[in-house]
Design a protein around this motif. Structure first.
Motif, PDB file in Angstrom:
ATOM      1  N   LEU A 105       0.819  -1.208   0.000  1.00  0.00           N
ATOM      2  CA  LEU A 105       0.000   0.000   0.000  1.00  0.00           C
ATOM      3  C   LEU A 105       0.857   1.264   0.000  1.00  0.00           C
ATOM      4  CD1 LEU A 105      -3.039  -0.752   2.347  1.00  0.00           C
ATOM      5  CD2 LEU A 105      -2.888  -0.938  -0.135  1.00  0.00           C
ATOM      6  N   LYS A 106       1.998   1.194   0.643  1.00  0.00           N
ATOM      7  CA  LYS A 106       2.904   2.347   0.666  1.00  0.00           C
ATOM      8  C   LYS A 106       3.359   2.703  -0.746  1.00  0.00           C
ATOM      9  CE  LYS A 106       7.378   3.836   2.607  1.00  0.00           C
ATOM     10  NZ  LYS A 106       6.910   5.081   3.224  1.00  0.00           N
ATOM     11  N   ILE A 107       3.750   1.680  -1.528  1.00  0.00           N
ATOM     12  CA  ILE A 107       4.206   1.914  -2.903  1.00  0.00           C
ATOM     13  C   ILE A 107       3.038   2.290  -3.806  1.00  0.00           C
ATOM     14  CG2 ILE A 107       5.293   0.841  -4.910  1.00  0.00           C
ATOM     15  CD1 ILE A 107       7.191   1.562  -2.610  1.00  0.00           C
ATOM     16  N   ILE A 108       1.895   1.656  -3.604  1.00  0.00           N
ATOM     17  CA  ILE A 108       0.707   1.991  -4.400  1.00  0.00           C
ATOM     18  C   ILE A 108       0.310   3.440  -4.168  1.00  0.00           C
ATOM     19  CG2 ILE A 108      -1.773   1.553  -4.670  1.00  0.00           C
ATOM     20  CD1 ILE A 108      -1.170  -1.410  -4.116  1.00  0.00           C
ATOM     21  N   LYS A 109       0.295   3.852  -2.916  1.00  0.00           N
ATOM     22  CA  LYS A 109      -0.093   5.223  -2.604  1.00  0.00           C
ATOM     23  C   LYS A 109       0.865   6.228  -3.226  1.00  0.00           C
ATOM     24  CE  LYS A 109      -1.265   8.262   1.272  1.00  0.00           C
ATOM     25  NZ  LYS A 109      -1.339   8.395   2.756  1.00  0.00           N
ATOM     26  N   LYS A 110       2.145   5.878  -3.285  1.00  0.00           N
ATOM     27  CA  LYS A 110       3.151   6.801  -3.800  1.00  0.00           C
ATOM     28  C   LYS A 110       3.105   6.927  -5.323  1.00  0.00           C
ATOM     29  CE  LYS A 110       8.116   7.824  -3.684  1.00  0.00           C
ATOM     30  NZ  LYS A 110       9.425   7.476  -3.076  1.00  0.00           N
ATOM     31  N   SER A 112       0.641   5.219  -7.655  1.00  0.00           N
ATOM     32  CA  SER A 112      -0.566   4.947  -8.439  1.00  0.00           C
ATOM     33  C   SER A 112      -1.238   6.241  -8.916  1.00  0.00           C
ATOM     34  CB  SER A 112      -1.573   4.136  -7.620  1.00  0.00           C
ATOM     35  OG  SER A 112      -2.753   3.914  -8.373  1.00  0.00           O
ATOM     36  N   VAL A 113      -1.706   6.212 -10.166  1.00  0.00           N
ATOM     37  CA  VAL A 113      -2.451   7.348 -10.719  1.00  0.00           C
ATOM     38  C   VAL A 113      -3.951   7.166 -10.495  1.00  0.00           C
ATOM     39  CG1 VAL A 113      -0.692   7.802 -12.458  1.00  0.00           C
ATOM     40  CG2 VAL A 113      -2.610   6.286 -13.024  1.00  0.00           C
ATOM     41  N   ASN A 114      -4.336   5.996  -9.969  1.00  0.00           N
ATOM     42  CA  ASN A 114      -5.741   5.714  -9.660  1.00  0.00           C
ATOM     43  C   ASN A 114      -5.751   4.732  -8.492  1.00  0.00           C
ATOM     44  OD1 ASN A 114      -8.433   4.893  -9.543  1.00  0.00           O
ATOM     45  ND2 ASN A 114      -8.707   5.001 -11.751  1.00  0.00           N
ATOM     46  N   TYR A 115      -5.787   5.281  -7.288  1.00  0.00           N
ATOM     47  CA  TYR A 115      -5.543   4.488  -6.082  1.00  0.00           C
ATOM     48  C   TYR A 115      -6.546   3.354  -5.909  1.00  0.00           C
ATOM     49  CZ  TYR A 115      -4.557   3.473  -1.153  1.00  0.00           C
ATOM     50  OH  TYR A 115      -4.230   2.851   0.033  1.00  0.00           O
ATOM     51  N   TRP A 116      -7.847   3.640  -6.042  1.00  0.00           N
ATOM     52  CA  TRP A 116      -8.843   2.595  -5.808  1.00  0.00           C
ATOM     53  C   TRP A 116      -8.689   1.449  -6.800  1.00  0.00           C
ATOM     54  CZ3 TRP A 116     -12.255   0.445  -9.142  1.00  0.00           C
ATOM     55  CH2 TRP A 116     -12.572   1.138 -10.308  1.00  0.00           C
ATOM     56  N   PHE A 117      -8.376   1.793  -8.051  1.00  0.00           N
ATOM     57  CA  PHE A 117      -8.226   0.761  -9.070  1.00  0.00           C
ATOM     58  C   PHE A 117      -6.973  -0.076  -8.810  1.00  0.00           C
ATOM     59  CE2 PHE A 117      -7.657  -0.260 -13.828  1.00  0.00           C
ATOM     60  CZ  PHE A 117      -8.527  -1.346 -13.735  1.00  0.00           C
ATOM     61  N   SER A 118      -5.913   0.559  -8.340  1.00  0.00           N
ATOM     62  CA  SER A 118      -4.691  -0.172  -8.008  1.00  0.00           C
ATOM     63  C   SER A 118      -4.925  -1.145  -6.861  1.00  0.00           C
ATOM     64  CB  SER A 118      -3.562   0.798  -7.651  1.00  0.00           C
ATOM     65  OG  SER A 118      -3.065   1.453  -8.792  1.00  0.00           O
ATOM     66  N   VAL A 119      -5.656  -0.716  -5.841  1.00  0.00           N
ATOM     67  CA  VAL A 119      -5.950  -1.613  -4.717  1.00  0.00           C
ATOM     68  C   VAL A 119      -6.856  -2.754  -5.177  1.00  0.00           C
ATOM     69  CG1 VAL A 119      -7.000  -1.790  -2.432  1.00  0.00           C
ATOM     70  CG2 VAL A 119      -5.620   0.222  -3.019  1.00  0.00           C
ATOM     71  N   PHE A 120      -7.800  -2.438  -6.062  1.00  0.00           N
ATOM     72  CA  PHE A 120      -8.662  -3.472  -6.639  1.00  0.00           C
ATOM     73  C   PHE A 120      -7.815  -4.530  -7.348  1.00  0.00           C
ATOM     74  CE2 PHE A 120     -10.962  -5.090 -10.378  1.00  0.00           C
ATOM     75  CZ  PHE A 120     -12.085  -5.656  -9.781  1.00  0.00           C
ATOM     76  N   LEU A 121      -6.846  -4.100  -8.130  1.00  0.00           N
ATOM     77  CA  LEU A 121      -5.966  -5.031  -8.829  1.00  0.00           C
ATOM     78  C   LEU A 121      -5.055  -5.777  -7.856  1.00  0.00           C
ATOM     79  CD1 LEU A 121      -4.953  -2.781 -11.858  1.00  0.00           C
ATOM     80  CD2 LEU A 121      -6.483  -4.755 -11.908  1.00  0.00           C
ATOM     81  N   PHE A 122      -4.604  -5.094  -6.818  1.00  0.00           N
ATOM     82  CA  PHE A 122      -3.774  -5.702  -5.786  1.00  0.00           C
ATOM     83  C   PHE A 122      -4.468  -6.926  -5.191  1.00  0.00           C
ATOM     84  CE2 PHE A 122      -2.990  -5.579  -1.059  1.00  0.00           C
ATOM     85  CZ  PHE A 122      -1.755  -6.196  -1.083  1.00  0.00           C
ATOM     86  N   ILE A 123      -5.769  -6.823  -5.013  1.00  0.00           N
ATOM     87  CA  ILE A 123      -6.526  -7.932  -4.444  1.00  0.00           C
ATOM     88  C   ILE A 123      -6.902  -8.960  -5.509  1.00  0.00           C
ATOM     89  CG2 ILE A 123      -8.651  -8.575  -3.234  1.00  0.00           C
ATOM     90  CD1 ILE A 123      -8.568  -5.782  -1.911  1.00  0.00           C
ATOM     91  N   THR A 124      -7.479  -8.503  -6.620  1.00  0.00           N
ATOM     92  CA  THR A 124      -8.025  -9.443  -7.601  1.00  0.00           C
ATOM     93  C   THR A 124      -6.961 -10.182  -8.404  1.00  0.00           C
ATOM     94  OG1 THR A 124      -8.302  -7.646  -9.219  1.00  0.00           O
ATOM     95  CG2 THR A 124     -10.196  -8.185  -7.833  1.00  0.00           C
TER      96      THR A 124
END
Length: 347
Positions: A105-110, A112-124
């Motif tokens: 999440l630390k790297i994603i937050k830093k 990502s250009v679309n945080y919710w979509f990145s977290v969605f991909l992180f899980i799926t």
């Protein structure tokens, strides 16, 4: 499968809600939810989890803990430290899950250009649930993500340091070191990817033999397998690689971070293809693929932002959700999700 979908739905809902209500990127609540979901699971979830919880289930006293030369010292020290104050494996799963999710999440937050979509991909995409089976490598992969800023900014020494730390939990992290030079070489990305594929064709057999010979735990890495899961997974990521390379060409995406991340991802995918051709066990060398595929959580949103098509977002959500359901329920032995018996009183 339902608990996984409910967890995914809640995390997505909260991230979107916090963004719209407070105009803030949600970090701590998703971290908490994802940590608890992983930490509260039974050790029957995942094919390898019982191997990690054996000392806890046997109520081993820390003073009788035996260090094993075949297991990375970083993980053993962590397990030893936890056994010093508890014999509940809940703490092992929770602490490791916290470290893993925090790093990602630390790297994603830093970046990502679309945080919710990145977290969605992180899980799926199974990046989050990878450690439900391969806990030590999951730790190594997560720690390795902290080397990504140094990869992108061409800082070799810190990159090597993070790889070394990651290797204390799984030695495979050392095999990612050459990709620093592959990504940062001043030649066309296409040449880099092609050269990596040819190099892998030449050395993959020797690599598998070497890994399997250095440690009894890795003997299965060299064994042949016809499991569909491994080939399906590689085929899926190869298809994504082709689509992303095509999108980069059509939309002329010149962003430096995007170029480097895509080169890192594509090089990793083609590096693993010869291992699949050898028919090696999907739980063996092909697990190296996960060191590279997590980068999709940053790459895909970059491409989608450039294309900017709502229907593409909708289609991709369906595709990645189906992939998540298929891999979680069929190939990873993660379904059904079972709660740690200690917490069944909560039901």
């Amino acid at each position: 499968m339902l608990p996984y979908l409910l967890m995914l739905g809640f995390v997505m809902f909260w991230i979107v809600l916090e963004k719209h209500a407070l105009n803030r990127t949600s970090f701590w609540l998703p971290l908490f939810v994802l940590t608890v979901f992983a930490g509260f699971r039974s050790d029957q979830v995942g094919t390898d989890t019982t191997n990690y919880t054996r000392n806890f289930n046997h109520q081993i006293n820390a003073e009788y803990f035996q260090f094993n030369d075949d297991i990375e010292i970083g993980y053993q020290l962590l397990e030893y430290a936890i056994l010093n104050f508890t014999s509940q494996y809940f703490w092992l799963l929770t602490i490791t899950s916290f470290v893993i999710v925090y790093c990602y999440l630390k790297i994603i937050k830093k970046y990502s250009v679309n945080y919710w979509f990145s977290v969605f991909l992180f899980i799926t995409l199974g990046v989050y649930t990878f450690s439900f089976n391969g806990l030590r490598q999951g730790m190594a992969m997560a720690i390795f993500t902290l080397a990504i800023p140094h990869l992108l900014e061409k800082r070799l020494i810190p990159y090597l340091l993070w790889c070394a730390i990651a290797s204390l939990f799984h030695v495979t992290a050392l095999f990612i070191i050459p990709f620093y030079f592959i990504v940062n070489l001043r030649i066309k990305p296409t040449y880099k990817v092609f050269a990596t594929f040819i190099g892998s064709l030449l050395v993959s057999g020797l690599l598998v033999s070497y890994i399997s010979s250095t440690n009894d735990r890795y003997e299965s890495y060299a064994s042949a397998s016809t499991e569909a899961g491994g080939f399906l997974t590689i085929g899926f990521y190869v298809a994504l690689m082709i689509l992303l390379l095509t999108a980069r060409y059509i939309y002329k995406i010149k962003d430096v971070a995007f170029q480097k991340l895509l080169t890192f991802y594509a090089s990793g995918v083609v590096f693993v293809i010869p291992l699949a051709i050898l028919g090696t066990n999907p739980s063996g060398p092909q697990r190296l693929l996960a060191y590279f595929t997590w980068a999709l959580v940053l790459i895909v949103p970059m491409v989608f932002k450039r294309i900017n098509n709502v229907y593409l977002y909708m289609l991709s959500i369906v595709v990645f959700l189906l992939y998540f359901i298929l891999t979680t329920s069929r190939f990873s032995d993660l379904s059904p999700y079972l709660l740690n018996p200690t917490f069944k009183v909560l039901l």
